[in-house]
Design an enzyme around this catalytic site. Structure first.
Site, PDB file in Angstrom:
ATOM      1  N   ARG A   1       0.832  -1.203   0.000  1.00  0.00           N
ATOM      2  CA  ARG A   1       0.000   0.000   0.000  1.00  0.00           C
ATOM      3  C   ARG A   1       0.873   1.262   0.000  1.00  0.00           C
ATOM      4  O   ARG A   1       0.562   2.254  -0.674  1.00  0.00           O
ATOM      5  CB  ARG A   1      -0.912  -0.018   1.228  1.00  0.00           C
ATOM      6  CG  ARG A   1      -1.873   1.164   1.342  1.00  0.00           C
ATOM      7  CD  ARG A   1      -2.765   0.986   2.566  1.00  0.00           C
ATOM      8  NE  ARG A   1      -3.623   2.125   2.810  1.00  0.00           N
ATOM      9  CZ  ARG A   1      -4.810   2.313   2.230  1.00  0.00           C
ATOM     10  NH1 ARG A   1      -5.253   1.431   1.366  1.00  0.00           N
ATOM     11  NH2 ARG A   1      -5.542   3.369   2.517  1.00  0.00           N
TER      12      ARG A   1
ATOM     13  N   HIS B   1       0.666   4.323  -2.648  1.00  0.00           N
ATOM     14  CA  HIS B   1       0.387   5.687  -2.218  1.00  0.00           C
ATOM     15  C   HIS B   1       1.550   6.621  -2.528  1.00  0.00           C
ATOM     16  O   HIS B   1       1.347   7.831  -2.694  1.00  0.00           O
ATOM     17  CB  HIS B   1       0.062   5.710  -0.728  1.00  0.00           C
ATOM     18  CG  HIS B   1      -1.338   5.284  -0.437  1.00  0.00           C
ATOM     19  ND1 HIS B   1      -2.155   5.938   0.460  1.00  0.00           N
ATOM     20  CD2 HIS B   1      -2.098   4.277  -0.939  1.00  0.00           C
ATOM     21  CE1 HIS B   1      -3.348   5.356   0.497  1.00  0.00           C
ATOM     22  NE2 HIS B   1      -3.321   4.341  -0.341  1.00  0.00           N
TER      23      HIS B   1
ATOM     24  N   ASN C   1      -3.684   8.849   4.394  1.00  0.00           N
ATOM     25  CA  ASN C   1      -2.556   7.989   4.771  1.00  0.00           C
ATOM     26  C   ASN C   1      -2.456   7.698   6.263  1.00  0.00           C
ATOM     27  O   ASN C   1      -1.849   6.695   6.666  1.00  0.00           O
ATOM     28  CB  ASN C   1      -1.243   8.630   4.316  1.00  0.00           C
ATOM     29  CG  ASN C   1      -1.060   8.571   2.816  1.00  0.00           C
ATOM     30  OD1 ASN C   1      -1.529   7.638   2.170  1.00  0.00           O
ATOM     31  ND2 ASN C   1      -0.396   9.561   2.257  1.00  0.00           N
TER      32      ASN C   1
ATOM     33  N   HIS D   1      -6.010  -5.653  -2.572  1.00  0.00           N
ATOM     34  CA  HIS D   1      -6.894  -5.685  -1.405  1.00  0.00           C
ATOM     35  C   HIS D   1      -7.145  -7.101  -0.907  1.00  0.00           C
ATOM     36  O   HIS D   1      -7.895  -7.296   0.055  1.00  0.00           O
ATOM     37  CB  HIS D   1      -8.228  -5.015  -1.735  1.00  0.00           C
ATOM     38  CG  HIS D   1      -8.151  -3.532  -1.788  1.00  0.00           C
ATOM     39  ND1 HIS D   1      -9.207  -2.733  -2.186  1.00  0.00           N
ATOM     40  CD2 HIS D   1      -7.131  -2.673  -1.491  1.00  0.00           C
ATOM     41  CE1 HIS D   1      -8.838  -1.457  -2.139  1.00  0.00           C
ATOM     42  NE2 HIS D   1      -7.584  -1.401  -1.730  1.00  0.00           N
TER      43      HIS D   1
END
Length: 325
Positions: free
Chosen positions: A61, A65, A93, A191
């Site tokens: 992740r 990001h 975040n 995910h």
């Protein structure tokens, strides 16, 4: 064309070619300058994973990001200061990102053996790849040579796709990053590991719209389970649930199986069934897990090259949390 013009044209072409080569990332970039770079990062990821399996999802992740804000430049690692709120402290975040200590440990070891050589941005890319592998995904080569950005602004995290987007909005968001709709569906499979804070999907349980409290596309038994884990009116921001309840620490096809059963946790997950093209991809990924893993590895490698800084751009941070002075 005169000789002078011809020479000028040739010089221009050579310069352009050199600039293109400089801008390209390269597999094995540290083979000569810091041959242990990828091994050290892999060791740190492995050690952290055995302490806490959830850290792998956090590192994947983190890479996502990082790349979706200013490109893959390690800007997500920079700490806020008294005069600047950095990316990591934006609502997108914080508190969802984790694994910063793994990057810190890897960087400290690398600085001790190859001072000023390995960028924080490359460490993040290596760590994400290693996290995919350690959770059961396919390995892939990570072209390196990224340099670290010097700007990190919480306000710029608006480019990160929130969990409330529909399929058209998701497609546009990924296209703005140079990724196709199929790559969007493929990368959404990340995910399959990790967790979510209740706040990210609470609206689907209690305040979906003006006419119905619960999202009708959400499987009722799953919704009841989620309501037990995320009680209505709770103010506990630390409440979390696994993204994939069956195998939360394994990179597998169950994310897509869940969507087919109307058990996608986010609106942005379940929405993949609302478009004929993306729905077919969800079905294919559920039925052919090795094919999805192969596509996922390729898409991760491509995502890792979004907006990179190379050559003399940016810097090689001595401390991933702080811009060099």
């Amino acid at each position: 064309m005169s000789v002078r013009m011809l020479i000028s044209a040739l010089i221009f072409l050579v310069l352009c070619e050199c600039m293109m080569l400089e801008a390209q990332l390269q597999v094995g970039f540290y083979d000569n300058s810091c041959s242990m770079a990828e091994f050290i990062v892999r060791q740190e990821v492995t050690n952290a994973f055995f302490r806490n399996k959830g850290v792998a999802a956090g590192l994947v992740r983190m890479h996502f990001h990082d790349c979706f804000v200013r490109g893959c430049d390690g800007s997500v690692l920079i700490d806020s200061t008294a005069t600047n709120s950095a990316e990591k402290d934006s609502p997108a975040n914080n508190p969802s990102l984790r694994g910063f200590e793994v990057i810190d440990s890897a960087k400290a070891r690398l600085e001790s053996v190859c001072e000023g050589v390995v960028s924080c941005a490359d460490i993040v890319a290596f760590a994400a790849r290693d996290s995919v592998v350690i959770t059961g995904g396919l390995g892939y080569e990570v072209p390196a040579g990224r340099r670290d950005g010097r700007i990190s602004l919480a306000s710029e995290t608006r480019s990160l796709p929130p969990p409330t987007l529909d399929v058209d909005q998701l497609t546009q968001n990924f296209r703005s990053m140079g990724l196709t709709q199929e790559e969007m569906v493929t990368l959404s499979g990340a995910h399959t590991i990790g967790r979510s804070h209740c706040l990210a999907f609470r609206n689907r349980l209690y305040s979906f719209n003006s006419t119905t409290s619960q999202d009708p596309s959400l499987d009722r038994s799953y919704a009841a389970q989620l309501k037990q884990q995320c009680p209505e009116g709770s103010t506990d921001a630390s409440l979390v649930v696994p993204m994939n309840p069956v195998t939360p620490a394994i990179t597998d096809e169950y994310y897509y199986t869940d969507i087919l059963a109307n058990r996608g946790l986010f609106t942005s997950d379940q929405t993949l069934l609302t478009d004929p093209t993306t729905a077919i991809q969800v079905l294919q990924n559920a039925r052919f897990p090795f094919l999805w893993k192969s596509k996922f590895a390729s898409a991760m490698a491509k995502m890792g090259q979004i907006g990179v800084l190379t050559g003399t751009a940016g810097e090689i941070r001595a401390n991933c949390r702080v811009i060099n002075t």
